[in-house]
Design a protein around this motif. Structure first.
Motif, PDB file in Angstrom:
ATOM      1  N   VAL A   1      26.877  69.156   0.490  1.00 53.58           N
ATOM      2  CA  VAL A   1      26.512  69.776   1.769  1.00 53.58           C
ATOM      3  C   VAL A   1      27.737  69.734   2.681  1.00 53.58           C
ATOM      4  O   VAL A   1      28.172  68.655   3.087  1.00 53.58           O
ATOM      5  CB  VAL A   1      25.330  69.048   2.438  1.00 53.58           C
ATOM      6  N   PRO A   2      28.326  70.879   3.013  1.00 54.50           N
ATOM      7  CA  PRO A   2      29.572  70.867   3.787  1.00 54.50           C
ATOM      8  C   PRO A   2      29.319  70.804   5.294  1.00 54.50           C
ATOM      9  O   PRO A   2      28.193  71.035   5.768  1.00 54.50           O
ATOM     10  CB  PRO A   2      30.207  72.210   3.414  1.00 54.50           C
ATOM     11  N   ASP A   3      30.368  70.511   6.040  1.00 57.03           N
ATOM     12  CA  ASP A   3      30.291  70.626   7.496  1.00 57.03           C
ATOM     13  C   ASP A   3      29.924  72.067   7.857  1.00 57.03           C
ATOM     14  O   ASP A   3      30.393  73.017   7.226  1.00 57.03           O
ATOM     15  CB  ASP A   3      31.637  70.275   8.132  1.00 57.03           C
ATOM     16  N   GLY A   4      29.087  72.204   8.864  1.00 59.97           N
ATOM     17  CA  GLY A   4      28.712  73.531   9.329  1.00 59.97           C
ATOM     18  C   GLY A   4      27.589  74.183   8.544  1.00 59.97           C
ATOM     19  O   GLY A   4      27.246  75.338   8.810  1.00 59.97           O
ATOM     20  N   ALA A   5      26.999  73.469   7.591  1.00 61.85           N
ATOM     21  CA  ALA A   5      25.932  74.049   6.774  1.00 61.85           C
ATOM     22  C   ALA A   5      24.659  74.226   7.596  1.00 61.85           C
ATOM     23  O   ALA A   5      24.430  73.536   8.593  1.00 61.85           O
ATOM     24  CB  ALA A   5      25.643  73.160   5.571  1.00 61.85           C
ATOM     25  N   SER A   6      23.822  75.155   7.149  1.00 65.50           N
ATOM     26  CA  SER A   6      22.492  75.309   7.733  1.00 65.50           C
ATOM     27  C   SER A   6      21.484  74.612   6.828  1.00 65.50           C
ATOM     28  O   SER A   6      21.568  74.682   5.598  1.00 65.50           O
ATOM     29  CB  SER A   6      22.131  76.784   7.904  1.00 65.50           C
TER      30      SER A   6
ATOM     31  N   GLY B   1      28.442  69.288  12.392  1.00 64.71           N
ATOM     32  CA  GLY B   1      28.378  70.701  12.738  1.00 64.71           C
ATOM     33  C   GLY B   1      27.205  71.420  12.113  1.00 64.71           C
ATOM     34  O   GLY B   1      27.260  72.631  11.865  1.00 64.71           O
ATOM     35  N   LEU B   2      26.099  70.726  11.895  1.00 62.83           N
ATOM     36  CA  LEU B   2      24.962  71.271  11.165  1.00 62.83           C
ATOM     37  C   LEU B   2      24.080  72.156  12.038  1.00 62.83           C
ATOM     38  O   LEU B   2      23.890  71.887  13.228  1.00 62.83           O
ATOM     39  CB  LEU B   2      24.120  70.134  10.582  1.00 62.83           C
ATOM     40  N   SER B   3      23.550  73.204  11.435  1.00 58.36           N
ATOM     41  CA  SER B   3      22.524  74.028  12.069  1.00 58.36           C
ATOM     42  C   SER B   3      21.211  73.707  11.373  1.00 58.36           C
ATOM     43  O   SER B   3      21.058  73.947  10.171  1.00 58.36           O
ATOM     44  CB  SER B   3      22.843  75.518  11.919  1.00 58.36           C
TER      45      SER B   3
ATOM     46  N   VAL C   1      24.732  67.440  14.825  1.00 61.42           N
ATOM     47  CA  VAL C   1      23.951  68.688  14.862  1.00 61.42           C
ATOM     48  C   VAL C   1      24.484  69.592  15.962  1.00 61.42           C
ATOM     49  O   VAL C   1      24.619  69.177  17.117  1.00 61.42           O
ATOM     50  CB  VAL C   1      22.453  68.397  15.094  1.00 61.42           C
ATOM     51  N   ALA C   2      24.800  70.847  15.612  1.00 59.64           N
ATOM     52  CA  ALA C   2      25.319  71.805  16.587  1.00 59.64           C
ATOM     53  C   ALA C   2      24.236  72.733  17.112  1.00 59.64           C
ATOM     54  O   ALA C   2      24.298  73.190  18.260  1.00 59.64           O
ATOM     55  CB  ALA C   2      26.432  72.642  15.948  1.00 59.64           C
TER      56      ALA C   2
END
Length: 251
Positions: free
Chosen positions: A15-20, A46-48, A70-71
């Motif tokens: 699961v990468p940074d920025g993943a949803s 940076g998760l959505s 969490v972004a």
């Protein structure tokens, strides 16, 4: 066909940074705490997140939220999560609040390959007309507002167009699961877990009880294994760790 992964850490390692993420759970019921903890320990940020809410009482998604991982949150309500409220009002977090039934149907539609659908929920409100604050500017103003949505009449009744939701990953918790990924959910945890699982391109399920294929009656399966990529068996202690949000007692 054996989808079992030994540890939660291994299951979320890609699961990468920025993943949803679509995350199951209803209140404190059916929350994939082991997988969320593994993400927290890995440092993913940076998760959505798409979920009914964003955790409470320092558990579930509240762990990632407090660590500022969490972004953006797409949810039905803020509930009793004070940190969720604080970050939202301070402009540190983007939040899209959606009527609960609409959120459920958007997840289901995404999982079924339906790009959009019409619903009467929200017609005549900011849900349809736009202007809901997605992000505040930290000074009481709105930095990002929701756009207006298409409204169309069918048989003289107005309906608003809502889009299906697809996410990079989904994290869910089931009461029982087999090695092929067939899952059974208990009581209220069935509300959002199957829908979140359907919406994820890669779905990871933690299960309280792992059984062999064939042990679950096909008529009892709530979510077929075709939607599930990885299965993580919980330890007895992890399976038994179930919090109570509010206790009601009689005199």
């Amino acid at each position: 066909m054996d989808k079992v992964v030994d540890t939660a850490a291994e299951a979320v390692a890609d699961v990468p940074d920025g993943a949803s993420l679509a995350v199951g759970g209803f209140g404190l019921s059916g929350v994939p705490n082991a997988l969320i903890t593994a993400l927290h320990e890995r440092g993913t940020t940076g998760l959505s997140v798409v979920s009914n809410n964003c955790g409470a009482l320092g558990t579930g998604l509240a762990v990632l939220l407090a660590a500022r991982r969490v972004a953006r949150v797409t949810a039905s309500y803020i509930g009793a999560n004070k940190e969720f409220e604080r970050q939202y009002l301070a402009g540190d977090l983007e939040v899209e609040l959606i009527p609960q039934g609409t959120l459920a149907e958007r997840l289901r539609a995404g999982g079924c390959g339906i790009p959009a659908f019409y619903t009467p929920a929200g017609v005549g409100t900011q849900v349809a007309e736009g202007g809901l604050p997605w992000r505040y500017d930290g000074r009481g103003g709105v930095a990002v507002a929701s756009p207006p949505k298409e409204v169309r009449e069918f048989d003289g009744v107005p309906y608003v167009l809502e889009h299906g939701i697809r996410t990079d990953f989904a994290l869910v918790r089931a009461a029982r699961g087999d090695r092929h990924g067939n899952l059974v959910f208990a009581k209220a945890s069935r509300n959002f877990n199957p829908l979140a699982a359907m919406a994820g391109r890669v779905t990871v399920a933690e299960v309280e009880e792992l059984v062999e294929p064939g042990a679950i009656d096909p008529d009892a399966v709530h979510l077929p294994g075709i939607f599930v990529r990885r299965v993580v068996p919980l330890s007895p202690a992890e399976a038994a760790d179930k919090r109570v949000e509010k206790r009601t007692v009689s005199a």
